[in-house]
Design a protein around this motif. Sequence first.
Motif, short mmCIF file in Angstrom:
data_model
loop_
_atom_site.label_atom_id
_atom_site.label_comp_id
_atom_site.label_asym_id
_atom_site.label_seq_id
_atom_site.Cartn_x
_atom_site.Cartn_y
_atom_site.Cartn_z
N GLY A 236 0.82 -1.21 0.00
CA GLY A 236 0.00 0.00 0.00
C GLY A 236 0.85 1.26 0.00
O GLY A 236 2.08 1.22 0.12
N ARG A 237 0.19 2.39 -0.13
CA ARG A 237 0.88 3.67 -0.15
C ARG A 237 1.07 4.19 1.28
O ARG A 237 0.25 3.95 2.15
N LEU A 238 2.16 4.94 1.47
CA LEU A 238 2.51 5.46 2.78
C LEU A 238 2.45 6.98 2.78
O LEU A 238 3.04 7.64 1.92
N SER A 239 1.74 7.53 3.77
CA SER A 239 1.57 8.97 3.90
C SER A 239 2.07 9.43 5.27
O SER A 239 1.93 8.71 6.26
N TYR A 240 2.61 10.65 5.31
CA TYR A 240 3.18 11.18 6.55
C TYR A 240 2.88 12.66 6.64
O TYR A 240 3.06 13.41 5.68
N CYS B 299 11.81 11.32 3.64
CA CYS B 299 11.02 11.42 2.41
C CYS B 299 11.22 10.25 1.46
O CYS B 299 10.33 9.95 0.65
N ARG B 300 12.34 9.59 1.53
CA ARG B 300 12.62 8.50 0.59
C ARG B 300 11.61 7.36 0.71
O ARG B 300 11.43 6.59 -0.23
N TRP B 301 10.94 7.26 1.87
CA TRP B 301 10.00 6.15 2.09
C TRP B 301 8.56 6.52 1.74
O TRP B 301 7.69 5.65 1.76
N LEU B 302 8.31 7.78 1.41
CA LEU B 302 6.94 8.27 1.39
C LEU B 302 6.35 8.40 -0.02
O LEU B 302 7.01 8.90 -0.94
N ASP B 303 5.10 7.99 -0.13
CA ASP B 303 4.33 8.30 -1.33
C ASP B 303 3.74 9.70 -1.23
O ASP B 303 3.63 10.40 -2.24
N ARG C 16 7.19 11.02 -3.31
CA ARG C 16 6.50 11.00 -4.60
C ARG C 16 5.62 12.22 -4.81
O ARG C 16 5.66 12.86 -5.86
N LEU C 17 4.80 12.57 -3.81
CA LEU C 17 3.91 13.72 -3.92
C LEU C 17 3.97 14.54 -2.63
O LEU C 17 3.30 14.21 -1.64
N PRO C 18 4.76 15.60 -2.59
CA PRO C 18 4.77 16.49 -1.43
C PRO C 18 3.68 17.55 -1.58
O PRO C 18 3.48 18.12 -2.66
N ILE C 19 2.96 17.80 -0.48
CA ILE C 19 1.83 18.72 -0.49
C ILE C 19 1.97 19.65 0.71
O ILE C 19 2.31 19.21 1.81
N ALA C 20 1.68 20.93 0.50
CA ALA C 20 1.69 21.90 1.59
C ALA C 20 0.30 22.47 1.79
O ALA C 20 -0.40 22.80 0.82
#
Length: 270
Positions: free
Chosen positions: A140-144, A159-163, A190-194
């Motif tokens: 599955g995808r990982l979010s933080y 960040c290397r581990w994060l979707d 993969r997708l950074p969001i602010a």
Amino acid sequence: MKVLGLGDNVIDRYTHTGIGYPGGNALNFSVYARLLSAEAAYLGVFGDDRAAEHIRRVLAARGVDISRCLVAAGENGHASLTIEQGERRFLGSNAGGIRQKIAMDFALEDMSWLGQFTLVHTSAYSYADALLPALGMLPGRLSYDFSDDFEIERALPLCRWLDYGFFSCADRSLGETREVLAAARHAGCRLPIATRGAEGALLFDGSRWFSQAPEMITPVDTLGAGDAFITAFLLAHAAGDTLAESLRRGAGFAARICMVEGAFGEGMIY
């Protein structure tokens, strides 16, 4: 869709009313996912006090699976805050209470169970950073959620581990926010969001910038708005919606949650 919130839970104590509401980034994600019709579980550590009992009772009534959680002797996490013209203002906390003394390593005891989730979401307040390499290897995808007090030098190695990586940047300029997202993307997210408060949200996919304005409302309580945005965005994108549509859904659900006292109601006198 099956999703998991892993990490923090608290009682948000409103000092101006004497009422406490269940909350915490990972816990809010699980509850909001249920509100959006996903099958949700929460994995974390509860104390054995009255506040923890209330949270567990609320989660069970709302259909969130808490069967893998630990209950430990001690005070549950809590935060103190007040509301000023609809905007929440944090006053302090006990830094997670008993969670500080209980390692989250137990979360990795059943990788096959973890592997069933489409999404796993955790946060900077979950004491789970050491678990990210293992969580990042799941199907599955990982979010933080890095929240608003992140230090970019400490955030980038994760960040290397994060979707998905979420950064609260309401106190940063647009230029500074762009620098944060570009650095996170370069570090492997993969997708950074602010999220930027009244300025809305900004996303960088490595080549294109996407922005989303907030829905203009008069809020009852902004507590949980960021978590609501995250949850609705993640569920929409994981279901196949475009980035633009996923951002729109996040903004809409955040506005909805701003009309509720506490993160999602369910208050108790503390």
